[in-house]
Design a protein around this motif. Sequence first.
Motif, PDB file in Angstrom:
ATOM      1  N   PRO A   1       8.252   3.050   8.548  1.00  0.00           N
ATOM      2  CA  PRO A   1       8.490   1.690   8.041  1.00  0.00           C
ATOM      3  C   PRO A   1       9.116   1.700   6.647  1.00  0.00           C
ATOM      4  N   LEU A   2       9.991   0.738   6.419  1.00  0.00           N
ATOM      5  CA  LEU A   2      10.686   0.592   5.142  1.00  0.00           C
ATOM      6  C   LEU A   2      10.782  -0.892   4.817  1.00  0.00           C
ATOM      7  N   GLY A   3      10.354  -1.263   3.625  1.00  0.00           N
ATOM      8  CA  GLY A   3      10.533  -2.628   3.159  1.00  0.00           C
ATOM      9  C   GLY A   3      11.854  -2.772   2.436  1.00  0.00           C
ATOM     10  N   VAL A   4      12.627  -3.796   2.772  1.00  0.00           N
ATOM     11  CA  VAL A   4      13.938  -4.036   2.162  1.00  0.00           C
ATOM     12  C   VAL A   4      13.911  -5.410   1.483  1.00  0.00           C
ATOM     13  N   ILE A   5      14.236  -5.422   0.193  1.00  0.00           N
ATOM     14  CA  ILE A   5      14.191  -6.655  -0.586  1.00  0.00           C
ATOM     15  C   ILE A   5      15.496  -6.813  -1.353  1.00  0.00           C
TER      16      ILE A   5
ATOM     17  N   GLY B   1       2.655  -1.444   0.565  1.00  0.00           N
ATOM     18  CA  GLY B   1       1.985  -0.265   1.087  1.00  0.00           C
ATOM     19  C   GLY B   1       2.813   0.632   1.972  1.00  0.00           C
ATOM     20  N   TYR B   2       4.116   0.366   2.132  1.00  0.00           N
ATOM     21  CA  TYR B   2       4.969   1.267   2.904  1.00  0.00           C
ATOM     22  C   TYR B   2       5.204   2.555   2.109  1.00  0.00           C
ATOM     23  N   SER B   3       5.561   3.623   2.798  1.00  0.00           N
ATOM     24  CA  SER B   3       5.825   4.860   2.071  1.00  0.00           C
ATOM     25  C   SER B   3       6.945   4.660   1.065  1.00  0.00           C
TER      26      SER B   3
ATOM     27  N   THR C   1       7.851   4.174  -4.065  1.00  0.00           N
ATOM     28  CA  THR C   1       6.672   4.413  -3.238  1.00  0.00           C
ATOM     29  C   THR C   1       5.569   3.500  -3.761  1.00  0.00           C
ATOM     30  N   PRO C   2       4.383   3.493  -3.137  1.00  0.00           N
ATOM     31  CA  PRO C   2       3.298   2.692  -3.705  1.00  0.00           C
ATOM     32  C   PRO C   2       2.882   3.135  -5.107  1.00  0.00           C
ATOM     33  N   ALA C   3       3.265   4.359  -5.514  1.00  0.00           N
ATOM     34  CA  ALA C   3       2.796   4.891  -6.791  1.00  0.00           C
ATOM     35  C   ALA C   3       3.871   5.084  -7.844  1.00  0.00           C
TER      36      ALA C   3
ATOM     37  N   VAL D   1       1.043   8.367  -0.559  1.00  0.00           N
ATOM     38  CA  VAL D   1       1.379   8.492   0.860  1.00  0.00           C
ATOM     39  C   VAL D   1       0.611   9.681   1.437  1.00  0.00           C
ATOM     40  N   PRO D   2      -0.610   9.484   1.923  1.00  0.00           N
ATOM     41  CA  PRO D   2      -1.391  10.621   2.444  1.00  0.00           C
ATOM     42  C   PRO D   2      -0.637  11.426   3.490  1.00  0.00           C
ATOM     43  N   GLU D   3       0.010  10.721   4.449  1.00  0.00           N
ATOM     44  CA  GLU D   3       0.909  11.398   5.385  1.00  0.00           C
ATOM     45  C   GLU D   3       2.106  10.513   5.643  1.00  0.00           C
TER      46      GLU D   3
END
Length: 228
Positions: free
Chosen positions: A21-25, A43-45, A66-68, A172-174
């Motif tokens: 999954p990828l969020g596009v904005i 929360g997407y990778s 990424t989320p981080a 991203v744990p996995e």
Amino acid sequence: MAIDVEVLRVFTDPEGNHGNPLGVIDAATVDPGDRQRIARELGYSETIFVDVPDTGATTAHIRIHTPATELPFAGHPTVGAAWWLRENGLPVRTLQVPAGIVQVAYEDDLTMVRARSDWAPEFAIHDLESAEELAAADPSDYADDAHHYLWTWTDREAGHIRARMFAAELGVPEDEATGAAAVRITDYLSRDLTIVQGRGSVIHTVWSPDGWVRVAGRVVNDGRRTLD
């Protein structure tokens, strides 16, 4: 203000299954200072913020989070961005990311980007003996201060591998499908590859001895969500 997010899945199999999954904005719809918070909430990778180009332009600028953290380059976001732009009537030849200029091409249902292997982060590469050992790997057994790429041959002669990637420090744990890791493993093995990662995502790569790697995959659109 509500933010529209288009959700893609990048590196699906030929039937449109799996994919990352990828969020596009549209970057014009959010303040740059809010990008990291938005990526964390989604929360997407990865989530990308696209400076939508004018009609007829041949390049577009994107930023990847990424989320981080923000990344200078990543594979599934650049493939996804290139596909999304073409679907919106804005096919481009290049994408500008912080790491450099990513070349773009389209061939049938594949979207392709070409990037340098040294743009990708360093990965701890783990060569496993079998697909069974790979499937049994537990992300919690790998240190969270590095990116871990686990792989094994499924058909050495044909260049087919199975892989998984753990990156806890990126939030991203996995990761289901990792284009940057595909660039690294392709350069590491010095050959073209077909990579099946995660649950069954598919990444195709073409190696060049000058440090460039082409990454190709299929993309599907899962629709739009709104972030308040």
